[in-house]
Motif scaffolding. Structure first.
Motif, mmCIF file in Angstrom:
data_model
loop_
_atom_site.group_PDB
_atom_site.id
_atom_site.type_symbol
_atom_site.label_atom_id
_atom_site.label_comp_id
_atom_site.label_asym_id
_atom_site.label_seq_id
_atom_site.Cartn_x
_atom_site.Cartn_y
_atom_site.Cartn_z
ATOM 1 N N ASP A 1 -17.336 155.132 2.800
ATOM 2 C CA ASP A 1 -15.973 154.890 2.297
ATOM 3 C C ASP A 1 -15.353 153.646 2.918
ATOM 4 N N THR A 2 -15.507 153.507 4.242
ATOM 5 C CA THR A 2 -14.846 152.395 4.935
ATOM 6 C C THR A 2 -15.647 151.108 4.895
ATOM 7 N N LEU B 1 -8.955 146.397 5.934
ATOM 8 C CA LEU B 1 -9.216 147.800 6.297
ATOM 9 C C LEU B 1 -7.941 148.497 6.755
ATOM 10 N N ARG C 1 -6.340 149.344 3.468
ATOM 11 C CA ARG C 1 -7.129 150.192 2.587
ATOM 12 C C ARG C 1 -7.534 151.508 3.243
ATOM 13 N N THR C 2 -8.009 151.440 4.477
ATOM 14 C CA THR C 2 -8.609 152.614 5.108
ATOM 15 C C THR C 2 -7.629 153.385 5.975
ATOM 16 N N SER D 1 -5.656 155.503 3.831
ATOM 17 C CA SER D 1 -6.454 156.623 3.332
ATOM 18 C C SER D 1 -6.566 157.730 4.376
ATOM 19 N N ARG E 1 -14.332 159.463 11.808
ATOM 20 C CA ARG E 1 -13.681 158.309 11.193
ATOM 21 C C ARG E 1 -13.623 157.128 12.153
ATOM 22 N N MET F 1 -15.521 153.577 11.466
ATOM 23 C CA MET F 1 -14.817 152.295 11.458
ATOM 24 C C MET F 1 -15.437 151.311 12.433
#
Length: 391
Positions: free
Chosen positions: A180-181, A238, A241-242, A245, A277, A281
């Protein structure tokens, strides 16, 4: 309290008139005469009446209440402010024409206002208000920083506790977070850095052309993307975007009470949701940084080939000759730090959601703003540090 009627009826009220008669006040020869209804609907009019009388030179000798209609706590408090609580209580006690319930209401209001006097309204000072606002903002910033440091410590402690226990590693969650990331963000990072590289090369060529030094456009693009733009653009993307999220996902789980369910099962939300997570990352951002560096150099090389008649071979030769490896390592070394902080901030804001959809939106916005601010601030501090160290 409910307004209490006095023993006498107000004068001047037309029969069948549904509107309450406006109260009036007159001061003459030491006697304060009150008439009409001293109730909340007439408060503004009564305030104007007392203001027109001005402050009495001395306390009235008596109150004339023969024409007083109805009075409630609003009217009694207005009289107490005008005469003083002690004087009002004494004069009301001496007024024989008052009904007992009205006298008790006035004396109760006078006693209450004597016991709890109204504090004077401080004079407004814009400077004081501005300083107070700055103080509140600094206090909020300090609290936010303290929470962030505490959450970083909790994350590191959890990571250390499971590092030597492979059975507790969440490999599936880690791989899904990397996809996803990292993989899903790869096209947008490559496209953005490619276009920024082309823009930097074009601007550099435009400025350097006046000095006959367009060949140094290659150095400009290489230095800027290897040291700063590659990692900075990838981290900002990121962060928007991340981090948002992460906040929205964890915040929605908190709203749906899924976090409480995990704790009830004896599971740690930090171990299940935060650690995979954060690790994902820290793997994804260095890869995206490398891709951003290469895409930025490719965009700069395209401009050099099209506009400056610098071949790809010559471009690569200049990069190999003039650009030391340490510039690439300096840029890449920032990526894990930025990734850790972006992930931690995004997860922390998700845990701070209070339980409504509005709160999810507010903390999602806060996570993006805080992540971008942190990345830019640390990048500036890092640039100064590496410059002073000669790296």
């Amino acid at each position: 309290m409910t307004p209490s009627p006095s023993s006498s009826k107000p004068s001047g009220q037309a029969p069948g008139d549904g509107a309450p008669p406006a109260g009036n006040a007159a001061y003459e020869d030491g006697v304060l005469t009150l008439s009409g209804d001293w109730t909340l609907p007439n408060y503004r009019h009564l305030e104007q009446q007392l203001a027109a009388l001005g402050n009495p030179a001395r306390t009235p000798g008596s109150l004339s209440l023969a024409s007083l209609g109805r009075i409630d706590t609003a009217g009694a408090s207005l009289l107490s402010e005008y005469l003083g609580p002690d004087a009002l209580g004494r004069l009301a006690g001496e007024a024989r024409e008052l009904a007992d319930e009205t006298r008790r209401l006035i004396q109760a209001v006078a006693d209450a206002m004597a016991r709890y006097p109204a504090s004077p309204t401080p004079e407004r000072s814009r400077l004081r208000e501005a300083l107070a606002r700055v103080g509140r903002e600094m206090e909020a910033f300090g609290g936010l920083l303290w929470q962030l440091l505490g959450f970083i410590g909790l994350t590191l402690a959890t990571l250390g506790s499971i590092a030597l226990r492979p059975r507790r590693w969440r490999v599936t969650a880690f791989v899904a977070a990397v996809q996803d990331t990292g993989l899903n963000a790869l096209p947008i990072v490559a496209l953005l850095t490619f276009m920024v590289g082309a823009v930097v090369a074009f601007l550099g060529a435009t400025i350097l052309e006046d000095f006959g030094a367009t060949i140094y456009t290659v150095n400009l693009v290489a230095f800027s993307f290897l040291r700063e733009f590659g990692v900075l653009l990838a981290a900002i993307l990121l962060a928007g975007r991340t981090a948002s999220s992460f906040t929205a996902h964890i915040g929605a789980m908190k709203v749906n009470e899924e976090l409480d369910a995990l704790r009830a099962l004896g599971l740690s939300p930090i171990e299940l949701l935060v650690v995979p997570r954060v690790l994902a990352m820290m793997v994804s951002l260095p890869i995206l940084t490398f891709v951003g560096m290469m895409a930025g150099l490719l965009g700069g090389a395209l401009v050099c080939v099209v506009s400056l008649d610098i071949s790809v071979t010559q471009f690569l030769a200049i990069v190999e000759r003039d650009i030391a490896l340490r510039h690439f390592l300096v840029g890449l070394s920032k990526a894990p730090i930025f990734a850790f902080l972006i992930a931690v901030i995004g997860c922390l804001e998700g845990f701070k959601v209070s339980g409504s959809a509005q709160s999810v939106g507010e903390h999602t916005t806060a996570s993006v703003v805080q992540s971008i601010f942190t990345v830019i601030l640390l990048d500036a501090v890092g640039a100064l540090f590496f410059m002073e160290m000669g790296w």
